[in-house]
Each structure stands twice: as structure tokens, then as C-alpha cells.
Design a protein around this motif. Structure first.
Motif, PDB file in Angstrom:
ATOM      1  N   SER A   1      85.009  10.915  22.485  1.00  0.00           N
ATOM      2  CA  SER A   1      85.098  10.056  21.300  1.00  0.00           C
ATOM      3  C   SER A   1      86.550   9.682  21.077  1.00  0.00           C
ATOM      4  O   SER A   1      87.456  10.486  21.286  1.00  0.00           O
ATOM      5  CB  SER A   1      84.529  10.773  20.076  1.00  0.00           C
TER       6      SER A   1
ATOM      7  N   SER B   1      83.109   9.847  30.297  1.00  0.00           N
ATOM      8  CA  SER B   1      81.928  10.554  29.788  1.00  0.00           C
ATOM      9  C   SER B   1      81.575  10.033  28.410  1.00  0.00           C
ATOM     10  O   SER B   1      82.455   9.662  27.627  1.00  0.00           O
ATOM     11  CB  SER B   1      82.200  12.062  29.718  1.00  0.00           C
ATOM     12  N   HIS B   2      80.275  10.009  28.117  1.00  0.00           N
ATOM     13  CA  HIS B   2      79.830   9.576  26.785  1.00  0.00           C
ATOM     14  C   HIS B   2      80.113  10.635  25.732  1.00  0.00           C
ATOM     15  O   HIS B   2      79.956  10.391  24.536  1.00  0.00           O
ATOM     16  CB  HIS B   2      78.339   9.244  26.807  1.00  0.00           C
ATOM     17  N   ALA B   3      80.529  11.837  26.180  1.00  0.00           N
ATOM     18  CA  ALA B   3      80.866  12.887  25.220  1.00  0.00           C
ATOM     19  C   ALA B   3      82.257  12.684  24.638  1.00  0.00           C
ATOM     20  O   ALA B   3      82.636  13.345  23.680  1.00  0.00           O
ATOM     21  CB  ALA B   3      80.781  14.258  25.898  1.00  0.00           C
TER      22      ALA B   3
ATOM     23  N   LEU C   1      82.268   6.384  20.748  1.00  0.00           N
ATOM     24  CA  LEU C   1      81.971   7.188  21.929  1.00  0.00           C
ATOM     25  C   LEU C   1      82.190   6.423  23.226  1.00  0.00           C
ATOM     26  O   LEU C   1      81.717   5.289  23.387  1.00  0.00           O
ATOM     27  CB  LEU C   1      80.524   7.688  21.871  1.00  0.00           C
TER      28      LEU C   1
ATOM     29  N   SER D   1      88.958  12.918  21.757  1.00  0.00           N
ATOM     30  CA  SER D   1      88.446  14.285  21.667  1.00  0.00           C
ATOM     31  C   SER D   1      87.197  14.412  22.513  1.00  0.00           C
ATOM     32  O   SER D   1      86.410  13.455  22.635  1.00  0.00           O
ATOM     33  CB  SER D   1      88.132  14.661  20.219  1.00  0.00           C
ATOM     34  N   ILE D   2      87.027  15.605  23.137  1.00  0.00           N
ATOM     35  CA  ILE D   2      85.878  15.872  23.996  1.00  0.00           C
ATOM     36  C   ILE D   2      85.031  16.943  23.320  1.00  0.00           C
ATOM     37  O   ILE D   2      85.479  18.071  23.109  1.00  0.00           O
ATOM     38  CB  ILE D   2      86.327  16.341  25.388  1.00  0.00           C
ATOM     39  N   LYS D   3      83.801  16.546  22.946  1.00  0.00           N
ATOM     40  CA  LYS D   3      82.859  17.441  22.276  1.00  0.00           C
ATOM     41  C   LYS D   3      83.475  18.076  21.026  1.00  0.00           C
ATOM     42  O   LYS D   3      83.225  19.229  20.696  1.00  0.00           O
ATOM     43  CB  LYS D   3      82.385  18.532  23.234  1.00  0.00           C
ATOM     44  N   SER D   4      84.329  17.314  20.346  1.00  0.00           N
ATOM     45  CA  SER D   4      84.972  17.714  19.087  1.00  0.00           C
ATOM     46  C   SER D   4      85.808  18.986  19.235  1.00  0.00           C
ATOM     47  O   SER D   4      86.032  19.707  18.264  1.00  0.00           O
ATOM     48  CB  SER D   4      83.907  17.919  17.991  1.00  0.00           C
ATOM     49  N   GLU D   5      86.275  19.267  20.443  1.00  0.00           N
ATOM     50  CA  GLU D   5      87.072  20.474  20.660  1.00  0.00           C
ATOM     51  C   GLU D   5      88.526  20.116  21.002  1.00  0.00           C
ATOM     52  O   GLU D   5      89.416  20.270  20.192  1.00  0.00           O
ATOM     53  CB  GLU D   5      86.437  21.318  21.779  1.00  0.00           C
TER      54      GLU D   5
END
Length: 416
Positions: free
Chosen positions: A312, A308-310, A335, A367-371
Motif C-alpha cells: 500500500s 505485490s497487491h499487499a 494498493l 508499507s507491506i501488510k501494514s508492518e
């Protein structure tokens, strides 16, 4: 009687006209003589000034003889009332406001085009030459080629313009003529690329070709340009000669700013990726400053948890001493790429006496969506107390080559 009067009047008028003509001719000759005399005084005065300056300091004359011919520097009349510095003795001088006074620092002349000007000193043209470009002559030992290119970004159309200029000093396989071409990728997209024309039988191809990539301004600084230089042999097989990776995140790209640069080619890492991927970084130690430098270059073959591009991916660099945490720094996130490019430099303070107990831990994190944060792998480099094999060799080579960047690939591990 009347005829005699007319004749006398005509004679008088003719005499007056002749006298006026002779007067005008004499005035013009006198004016010409004055101008010529003024010009002779100006040129002789400049020569006299240069001659007198030669007797003031013989050592200075010998020094100037090794340089190129100097150019006279003249103060124009408009600056006579301002402060200026005598170039010979560096003393401050203020000109007298009286325009008829002759300054003591040099000759003056009333000549038409140089009215009020006088020589102050000279300018050495050698000091104003542009530095010589040695990028085509200075190649380090072991160099396999050098690639020149330019990039520019158009904000309105969201187009990245890439110009492939040239490649120099290619090193083809032994006993083979070289017919090179270049593939250009905009990572993390590794499925599509643009390709140059092939240049036949040359080690120094000149391309001068332009390419366009469509990319939004939001995603631009997450992208990396990658150039692959290939050679085509007689059997039409393609051989990779070298590659260049160029991250865009640290560049200032605007409509009016065209960046022209060059990079040395690097060999491809032919070893297959390890189980958890690999990371490439450089180490350097400055014993004088007590500074440990880490350059995180790139990673490859990372096993991302989701496509996924989400997602990072970033690298965290931690300095340890006696297995105790000292300090950490991390790269910017890239990303959605299993082969991220960073080219980021970090420095840590470390005394030379601490090199036997200090170590570096480089962790690749996702990390996925900074979570959520997930460890993809890590590597530890340091002395014999903590490491063995390639990690120990890298550390020891860094110590044996102070102030020199030592670059290596390392396999990532999950075990502590």
C-alpha cells in the motif's frame, strides 16, 4: 252521467300534472340563476381583492411588475380551523370554527367546486424554478474539453457499470478535423481497457455507450477510473487530447444510486518520470482565514520495492516551521500501484507572518501488510530559506494568488 264524471276527473289530473311540470321547470331555472349569480360574485370578488391590494402599497406593485405573473394561493375549507400566516403582513391568524362566518382576509363563495375557499395571497413561480445547468456553457480559460459520464455498481453481480455520455469543446491539433474516441481504464490495471466507437469530424461527440468492469466490492474503493480521449488524424495516427481520472473511494455506489457527473480534461504530463517518481499536488492560501490548503492529487513512476497487491502506498503531508515539526496528515492507502490517484484535501492553520519560515514536506511511503514502512521519496515546498527552483516557484505563486488552487508536478527525492 258516468262519462261526465270520468271527463271531469281526467281534466283535474291533467291540470295537476301540468302544474307540477311548470313548477319543476321554474325550480330548475331558479337554481341555474342562483349558480350563475354565485359564480359572478366569486370572480368579481377576486378581481376586487386584487384591485384593493394594488392600492395598499404602490412600491410593491412596481417591484412585482418586474417579475413573472403570480399565481393565486387559496386556503381550502379543510384548513379553515388551523393556524396560518397572512402572506402580506406576516400576522398569525386563527380561523373561527363557525363554518358560516366569513373571514376578513378574503372573499368567500358558496359556489359548488370552491365552497368555503378564499384567496390568501400569491405565489411567485420564479422562486421555484430549478437552477440552470451551465456545465455546457461555462468553460474556464485554457479548457481543453469536458467529459460527461455515469457510474453504477451492482452488488450481487459485482459489476461496475460505466456509461460514457459525451464530450464537449475538444481542442484538436491545429488545422485538423477531429475524430475522437475514448479509452477507459480501471486502475491500477493499466494493461487492459475498454474502448468507445470513433466519432467522425466533431468537436462535440455524443457517445451514449455502456461499459462493464468486473470488480469485487472489497476492491472497488481502491480503484480509479481513467478516461483517455484520443483524436485520429488522416494518417490513422492516434493523438491524446486529454485525460480524466476519477477515484471511486469517496463515492457512494449502490444498486439504486446512479452517479452522473462531468470532469474537465487534463493534459498529459509528457515529461519522463524522474528517478524516484513524481507527485502532483495543489497549494492554496486563504489570507483571511489564515489557512493553508494542500490537495494531494496523484503520483507516478514510483519505484515500489516489491510487485505485490499487499503493498500500500500513501502520502504524508507535514507542516514545518523553522524546521520544527508542527502537524502532519496522511492520505488513504492505495494498493499495489506505481501510479496511485488520491484527490484528497488537507488544511493547516498558518498565520500570514509565518509564511516566510513555514514549509511543507510531502513524503510518499510504502508499507507491506501494514508492518514495514519504506520511504519512496519526498519533496519540500516553501520559501527561499528552504527551497529553490520549481518548489520555490510553486510556493511564491501560491502566495501571489490567494484563495486560488495552484497545481504542479514535483520530482521526488531521497536526499534530505
Amino acid at each position: 252521467m258516468t262519462e261526465q264524471a270520468v271527463a271531469v276527473a281526467g281534466g283535474i289530473i291533467g291540470g295537476i300534472l301540468l302544474f307540477v311540470l311548470i313548477g319543476i321547470t321554474a325550480y330548475l331555472l331558479w337554481k341555474k340563476f342562483c349558480w350563475f349569480h354565485s359564480y359572478e360574485k366569486l370572480t368579481s370578488a377576486v378581481k376586487m381583492t386584487n384591485a384593493n391590494a394594488g392600492f395598499q402599497d404602490q412600491s410593491e406593485i412596481q417591484l412585482k411588475s418586474t417579475r413573472s405573473r403570480s399565481v393565486p394561493f387559496i386556503i381550502p375549507p379543510t384548513l379553515h380551523e388551523r393556524y396560518w400566516i397572512n402572506l402580506m403582513n406576516e400576522e398569525h391568524v386563527q380561523e373561527d370554527s363557525d363554518p358560516y362566518m366569513i373571514p376578513q382576509s378574503g372573499p368567500r363563495s358558496s359556489f359548488h367546486s370552491l365552497a368555503g375557499a378564499y384567496v390568501v395571497g400569491t405565489i411567485n413561480p420564479e422562486l421555484y424554478k430549478l437552477p440552470e445547468d451551465k456545465s455546457e456553457t461555462d468553460f474556464p480559460e485554457g479548457n481543453i474539453g469536458r467529459l460527461w459520464f455515469s457510474i453504477e455498481y451492482e452488488q450481487e453481480s459485482e459489476r461496475l457499470l460505466v456509461s460514457l455520455i459525451k464530450v464537449r469543446k475538444l481542442q484538436p491539433p491545429a488545422a485538423d478535423s477531429c475524430s475522437p474516441f475514448v479509452k477507459i481504464y480501471l486502475l491500477p490495471d493499466e494493461r487492459s481497457y475498454l474502448q468507445s466507437k470513433m466519432k467522425c469530424k466533431t468537436l462535440n461527440p455524443q457517445f451514449d455507450e455502456n461499459f462493464v468492469f468486473q470488480v469485487s466490492s472489497k476492491m472497488l474503493f481502491q480503484r480509479t477510473l481513467k478516461f483517455l480521449v484520443y483524436h485520429v488524424d488522416k494518417q490513422k495516427k492516434h493523438h491524446l487530447l486529454g485525460q480524466v481520472t476519477f477515484p471511486l473511494k469517496n463515492e457512494i455506489l449502490t444498486d439504486d444510486n446512479k452517479l452522473i457527473t462531468w470532469r474537465d480534461l487534463e493534459k498529459e504530463n509528457l515529461e519522463p518520470p524522474s528517478e524516484y517518481g513524481d507527485i502532483q499536488f495543489s497549494l492554496s492560501y486563504n489570507d483571511y482565514l489564515g489557512r493553508l490548503t494542500v490537495v494531494v492529487l496523484r503520483a507516478r513512476g514510483l519505484k515500489l520495492q516489491e510487485e505485490s497487491h499487499a503493498i500500500s502506498v500513501y502520502v504524508k503531508v507535514s507542516l514545518m516551521n523553522h524546521n520544527k515539526f508542527i502537524k502532519s496528515k496522511k492520505t488513504a492507502a492505495v494498493l499495489g500501484s506505481p501510479n496511485p490517484v488520491y484527490n484528497e484535501t488537507f488544511s493547516f492553520k498558518a498565520d500570514q507572518t509565518e509564511l516566510d519560515t513555514a514549509s511543507l514536506n510531502l513524503s510518499v511511503l510504502q508499507s507491506i501488510k501494514s508492518e514495514k514502512t519504506h520511504l519512496l521519496g519526498h519533496v519540500v515546498v516553501g520559501p527561499f530559506m528552504y527551497t529553490r527552483g520549481k518548489e520555490l516557484e510553486h510556493w511564491n505563486e501560491m502566495i501571489s494568488k490567494p484563495k486560488e488552487l495552484v497545481k504542479r508536478w514535483h520530482a521526488l527525492r531521497h536526499s534530505t
